[in-house]
Design an enzyme around this catalytic site. Sequence first.
Site, PDB file in Angstrom:
ATOM      1  N   ASN A 299     106.258  40.506  31.792  1.00 32.41           N
ATOM      2  CA  ASN A 299     107.641  40.009  31.901  1.00 32.41           C
ATOM      3  C   ASN A 299     107.719  38.489  32.019  1.00 32.41           C
ATOM      4  OD1 ASN A 299     106.525  40.493  34.458  1.00 32.41           O
ATOM      5  ND2 ASN A 299     108.524  40.567  35.422  1.00 32.41           N
TER       6      ASN A 299
ATOM      7  N   GLY B   2     102.816  44.226  38.707  1.00 32.47           N
ATOM      8  CA  GLY B   2     103.179  45.246  37.729  1.00 32.47           C
ATOM      9  C   GLY B   2     103.894  46.404  38.397  1.00 32.47           C
TER      10      GLY B   2
ATOM     11  N   THR C 240     100.876  51.747  39.303  1.00 31.74           N
ATOM     12  CA  THR C 240      99.602  51.098  38.981  1.00 31.74           C
ATOM     13  C   THR C 240      99.077  50.342  40.202  1.00 31.74           C
ATOM     14  OG1 THR C 240     100.677  50.631  36.865  1.00 31.74           O
ATOM     15  CG2 THR C 240      98.457  49.786  37.157  1.00 31.74           C
TER      16      THR C 240
ATOM     17  N   GLU D 249     102.268  42.618  43.784  1.00 30.34           N
ATOM     18  CA  GLU D 249     103.672  42.261  43.568  1.00 30.34           C
ATOM     19  C   GLU D 249     104.232  43.345  42.649  1.00 30.34           C
ATOM     20  OE1 GLU D 249     106.776  41.713  42.634  1.00 30.34           O
ATOM     21  OE2 GLU D 249     106.369  40.030  41.307  1.00 30.34           O
TER      22      GLU D 249
ATOM     23  N   CYS E  51     111.445  40.966  38.214  1.00 30.74           N
ATOM     24  CA  CYS E  51     111.284  41.749  39.437  1.00 30.74           C
ATOM     25  C   CYS E  51     112.308  41.356  40.498  1.00 30.74           C
ATOM     26  CB  CYS E  51     109.863  41.615  39.965  1.00 30.74           C
ATOM     27  SG  CYS E  51     109.289  39.934  39.980  1.00 30.74           S
TER      28      CYS E  51
ATOM     29  N   GLU F  83     102.430  34.926  47.440  1.00 29.22           N
ATOM     30  CA  GLU F  83     101.905  33.947  46.496  1.00 29.22           C
ATOM     31  C   GLU F  83     102.695  32.653  46.673  1.00 29.22           C
ATOM     32  OE1 GLU F  83     100.461  35.847  42.610  1.00 29.22           O
ATOM     33  OE2 GLU F  83     102.346  36.850  42.999  1.00 29.22           O
TER      34      GLU F  83
HETATM   35  P1  NAD Z   1     101.740  48.246  34.430  1.00 31.66           P
HETATM   36  O1  NAD Z   1     101.659  48.252  35.904  1.00 31.66           O
HETATM   37  O2  NAD Z   1     101.149  49.382  33.678  1.00 31.66           O
HETATM   38  O3  NAD Z   1     101.017  46.931  33.846  1.00 31.66           O
HETATM   39  C1  NAD Z   1     100.825  45.720  34.557  1.00 31.66           C
HETATM   40  C2  NAD Z   1      99.391  45.209  34.320  1.00 31.66           C
HETATM   41  O4  NAD Z   1      98.466  46.137  34.877  1.00 31.66           O
HETATM   42  C3  NAD Z   1      99.007  45.094  32.841  1.00 31.66           C
HETATM   43  O5  NAD Z   1      98.162  43.989  32.649  1.00 31.66           O
HETATM   44  C4  NAD Z   1      98.230  46.383  32.607  1.00 31.66           C
HETATM   45  O6  NAD Z   1      97.333  46.318  31.533  1.00 31.66           O
HETATM   46  C5  NAD Z   1      97.495  46.527  33.918  1.00 31.66           C
HETATM   47  N1  NAD Z   1      97.054  47.896  34.239  1.00 31.66           N
HETATM   48  C6  NAD Z   1      97.617  49.058  33.831  1.00 31.66           C
HETATM   49  N2  NAD Z   1      96.928  50.114  34.339  1.00 31.66           N
HETATM   50  C7  NAD Z   1      95.917  49.597  35.077  1.00 31.66           C
HETATM   51  C8  NAD Z   1      94.875  50.181  35.854  1.00 31.66           C
HETATM   52  N3  NAD Z   1      94.737  51.491  35.967  1.00 31.66           N
HETATM   53  N4  NAD Z   1      94.010  49.350  36.492  1.00 31.66           N
HETATM   54  C9  NAD Z   1      94.152  48.014  36.405  1.00 31.66           C
HETATM   55  N5  NAD Z   1      95.107  47.410  35.668  1.00 31.66           N
HETATM   56  C10 NAD Z   1      95.997  48.184  35.020  1.00 31.66           C
HETATM   57  O7  NAD Z   1     103.243  48.042  34.042  1.00 31.66           O
HETATM   58  P2  NAD Z   1     103.961  48.396  32.645  1.00 31.66           P
HETATM   59  O8  NAD Z   1     103.613  49.795  32.191  1.00 31.66           O
HETATM   60  O9  NAD Z   1     103.655  47.290  31.704  1.00 31.66           O
HETATM   61  O10 NAD Z   1     105.488  48.380  33.092  1.00 31.66           O
HETATM   62  C11 NAD Z   1     106.047  49.559  33.654  1.00 31.66           C
HETATM   63  C12 NAD Z   1     107.065  49.231  34.705  1.00 31.66           C
HETATM   64  O11 NAD Z   1     106.480  48.402  35.718  1.00 31.66           O
HETATM   65  C13 NAD Z   1     108.261  48.407  34.239  1.00 31.66           C
HETATM   66  O12 NAD Z   1     109.226  49.199  33.660  1.00 31.66           O
HETATM   67  C14 NAD Z   1     108.710  47.761  35.523  1.00 31.66           C
HETATM   68  O13 NAD Z   1     109.530  48.628  36.249  1.00 31.66           O
HETATM   69  C15 NAD Z   1     107.430  47.543  36.271  1.00 31.66           C
HETATM   70  N6  NAD Z   1     106.955  46.147  36.128  1.00 31.66           N
HETATM   71  C16 NAD Z   1     107.084  45.338  37.197  1.00 31.66           C
HETATM   72  C17 NAD Z   1     106.679  44.025  37.091  1.00 31.66           C
HETATM   73  C18 NAD Z   1     106.803  43.084  38.242  1.00 31.66           C
HETATM   74  O14 NAD Z   1     106.965  41.889  38.053  1.00 31.66           O
HETATM   75  N7  NAD Z   1     106.659  43.561  39.459  1.00 31.66           N
HETATM   76  C19 NAD Z   1     106.137  43.538  35.909  1.00 31.66           C
HETATM   77  C20 NAD Z   1     105.991  44.400  34.832  1.00 31.66           C
HETATM   78  C21 NAD Z   1     106.406  45.720  34.964  1.00 31.66           C
END
Ligand code: NAD
Length: 454
Positions: free
Chosen positions: A134, A210, A214, A232, A264, A433
């Site tokens: 994002n 993320g 996760t 975060e 977020c 952070e």
């Molecule tokens: P995600 O948690 O899957 O991805 C975030 C990061 O984690 C990416 O780099 C991804 O490759 C990595 N990742 C994924 N699975 C992992 C694992 N098992 N071990 C280590 N790293 C891993 O998020 P997404 O699927 O891209 O987005 C899904 C939802 O998450 C969004 O709809 C939103 O609600 C939320 N989100 C929140 C933020 C935030 O700023 N807090 C950012 C992105 C997404």
Amino acid sequence: MSNESELQVLNPATEEVVATVPAADAAEVDRAVARASAAQRGWAAAAPADRARLLRRYADVVDAHIEELAQLEVREAGHLLGNARWEAGNARDLLLYAAGGAERLLGKQIPVPGGWDITFQEPLGVVGVIAPWNFPMPIAAWGSFPALAAGNAVVLKPAETTPLTALRLAELALEAGLPEGLFHVLPGYGHITGRALVDHPDVAKIVFTGAGRTGREVMERCARQVKPVTLELGGKSPNIVFADADLKSALDPFSFLDNSGQDCCARTRILVQESVYDEAHEFLADALSAVVVGDPADEKTRMGPLISRQQLDRVRSFVPDDAPALRGSAPDGPGFWFAPTVLTGERPDSEAAREEIFGPVAVLLPFTDEADAVRLADGTPYGLAGSLWTRDLGRALRVSRAVRAGNLSVNSHSSVRYSTPFGGFKQSGLGRELGPDALTAFTETKNVFISTEA
Ligand code: NAD
């Protein structure tokens, strides 16, 4: 994305392929961590003033490439050009701020009997940073640059959809003269590259941003090695609007539409005191219909696309076609478009009102008095950010202290400054952070006692 050895980067406004990037496997994570460990030893031994000088030089190089980085962000993430320029500038500013911290990692001298006692803030070693899509540049920077300034090496895994700006930042680090291997960017899939980084025994800390699901997995895997972790994990932040507020500023729709709502800190629970609810409803209806949604590279556009088909499907799943709502418009055709939306018929405990949607969708809810406002504001599992709008200073302070969230703004929608701490209460995360203590989070405190009696 075609197979697990590469990533296809799409332009979210056109669905055209922007680039294909190799995806790192576990063996590459091993090699990167080994190189980072070797580089870190020399980096930690260097004089803090020399580390600071190199990071300032890196900031100058980033500054000279702001436009290029911003254009890359527009193509891979669909951000508005103006926002993308701010994001590249944020990475540069944080480098300068963190560089200043390298020479201010102070210890303590503690009065004890029989000698002297002093503490040192020792770097951790290799830090793994896992970033989302994002805000690819700022979030990569927040995890990485304070860690580097504190004497650590960093291996950064960007999100599958947005690896390009991170890769460019790593090239610019080398151009600025940072040692080879010290700041290593490894694009790849979460379940392969991300997991390998989390599980690696020579990675001393993980900084993850993320999804909550996760983040919980990352924390569980870190627990096996008692590895510290910063999380975060997003939010469902309230915008509390009292009847005496400046309604026009308080109800600025970009408080939840900025970055197409993929923020977020987006203020997606609009809580309005019931005496001004009808006025707010009318204001938001006009405001949404005036939002220009379209090509992010066009200066007139105010909102771009969502990041991916997957995210578009997720956002749609929260907004049935017949849901009572105020709606703006969005383009048809290629690209991941969703119209600005305010849901008006939700109960405070409905899924759409409690869960992070991560799209241009907010809920509008009335409240009666201060206590009701705080109860509604806290009625989600999250606690990242929030705004409150009132001209009554006493109430502003009472409500700011009462709401359980990490980042609150009074008569403002701002959340993030590189010089102030950022992070969440409850399931929004763990740790902080940025801000004056950013470097300390990438150190261990060592205590040394020196006897004067030997
Ligand atoms: P995600 O948690 O899957 O991805 C975030 C990061 O984690 C990416 O780099 C991804 O490759 C990595 N990742 C994924 N699975 C992992 C694992 N098992 N071990 C280590 N790293 C891993 O998020 P997404 O699927 O891209 O987005 C899904 C939802 O998450 C969004 O709809 C939103 O609600 C939320 N989100 C929140 C933020 C935030 O700023 N807090 C950012 C992105 C997404």
